[in-house]
Design an enzyme around this catalytic site. Structure first.
Site, PDB file in Angstrom:
ATOM      1  CB  CYS A 270      -0.952   0.232   1.429  1.00 19.69           C
ATOM      2  SG  CYS A 270      -1.127   1.436   2.108  1.00 19.69           S
ATOM      3  CD  GLU A 271      -0.095   5.232  -3.935  1.00 18.03           C
ATOM      4  OE1 GLU A 271       0.750   4.720  -4.756  1.00 18.03           O
ATOM      5  OE2 GLU A 271      -0.896   6.162  -4.334  1.00 18.03           O
ATOM      6  CG  HIS A 272      -2.408   5.717   1.499  1.00 17.89           C
ATOM      7  ND1 HIS A 272      -3.716   4.367   0.055  1.00 17.89           N
ATOM      8  CD2 HIS A 272      -2.200   6.304   0.511  1.00 17.89           C
ATOM      9  CE1 HIS A 272      -3.830   5.676  -0.595  1.00 17.89           C
ATOM     10  NE2 HIS A 272      -2.859   6.235  -0.975  1.00 17.89           N
ATOM     11  CG  HIS A 273      -0.740   2.878   5.192  1.00 17.75           C
ATOM     12  ND1 HIS A 273      -1.756   3.164   5.253  1.00 17.75           N
ATOM     13  CD2 HIS A 273      -0.912   3.903   6.771  1.00 17.75           C
ATOM     14  CE1 HIS A 273      -3.182   4.067   5.407  1.00 17.75           C
ATOM     15  NE2 HIS A 273      -2.065   4.795   6.795  1.00 17.75           N
TER      16      HIS A 273
ATOM     17  CD  GLN B 147      -7.546  -4.645  -4.253  1.00 18.92           C
ATOM     18  OE1 GLN B 147      -7.540  -4.701  -2.642  1.00 18.92           O
ATOM     19  NE2 GLN B 147      -8.825  -5.092  -4.936  1.00 18.92           N
TER      20      GLN B 147
ATOM     21  CG  HIS C 133      -5.863  -3.241   1.621  1.00 16.48           C
ATOM     22  ND1 HIS C 133      -5.149  -1.933   0.969  1.00 16.48           N
ATOM     23  CD2 HIS C 133      -6.399  -4.403   0.340  1.00 16.48           C
ATOM     24  CE1 HIS C 133      -5.288  -2.202  -0.678  1.00 16.48           C
ATOM     25  NE2 HIS C 133      -6.421  -3.349  -0.453  1.00 16.48           N
TER      26      HIS C 133
ATOM     27  CB  CYS D 299      -2.298   0.120   5.839  1.00 19.07           C
ATOM     28  SG  CYS D 299      -3.970  -0.385   4.754  1.00 19.07           S
TER      29      CYS D 299
HETATM   30 ZN   LIG Z   1      -2.244   1.989   3.861  1.00 18.08          ZN
END
Ligand SMILES: [Zn+2]
Length: 199
Positions: free
Chosen positions: A71-74, A112, A140, A142
């Site tokens: 995941c590019e956010h976490h 995704q 996910h 995260c």
């Molecule tokens: Zn995430």
């Protein structure tokens, strides 16, 4: 990169010199380089010698392709199954190449939704089929590792191009053949993997 990992361990309150962590920066670097190796993959090389002209116009399906992404956010993993179908228009892709295309886009920092679209667009551009359908089901970490209510949540994303977008019967035939865990593709589930942006 290893210096940064050492620093990260210190910031977390750890002692990067203790025995168990001594080689961790090296291992983390190796792992991250592998998990993001899709950036350096050459799609032309992947598809090289694997595109064929055939007289076949039925649906081609490769289902239950395992994928692992970050995941590019976490920078936490998300992973699951990817199902790919297309209806040829005189050209096909060697079946073993479909999971490799999935890997090229999964082994990056991703969301995704984008991964699903990139897989579909790659097949569209490679063989110009009558249609392409890609559905991904992902858990996910995260979301599931943080917060009790989200432990069993997973996201379903889809990309329907050409005849899969225009013809409901073709789309239903595909969805019937892959038999999703959820049984449905709803607009709400498609936004699920973006939910992590908010925390
Ligand atoms: Zn995430």
């Amino acid at each position: 990169m290893q210096d940064l990992i050492r620093q990260l361990l210190t910031e977390l309150g750890e002692n990067p010199d203790r025995e168990g962590l001594a080689r961790t920066p090296l291992r983390v670097e190796k792992a991250l380089r592998f998990l993001t190796s899709g950036y350096h993959a050459d799609l032309h090389e992947v598809l090289n010698n694997a595109l064929f002209t055939v007289d076949y116009s039925e649906m081609v399906i490769v289902k239950d392709i395992d994928f692992y992404s970050l995941c590019e956010h976490h920078l936490l993993p998300f992973f699951g199954k990817c199902h790919v179908a297309y209806i040829p228009n005189s050209r096909v892709i060697g079946l073993s190449k479909i999971p490799r295309i999935v890997d090229v886009f999964a082994r990056r920092l991703q969301i995704q939704e984008r991964m699903t679209n990139e897989i579909a667009q790659t097949i569209l551009q490679a063989i110009d089929p009558r249609g392409v359908a890609v559905v991904c089901e992902g858990t996910h970490l995260c979301m599931s590792m943080r917060g009790v209510e989200k432990q069993n949540s997973f996201a379903v994303t889809s990309a329907m191009l050409g005849i899969f977008r225009d013809n409901a019967r073709t789309r239903m035939e595909f969805l019937e053949l892959i038999k999703l865990r959820t049984g449905v593709i709803s607009p709400s589930s498609e936004t699920a993997s973006l939910a992590c942006v908010n925390d």
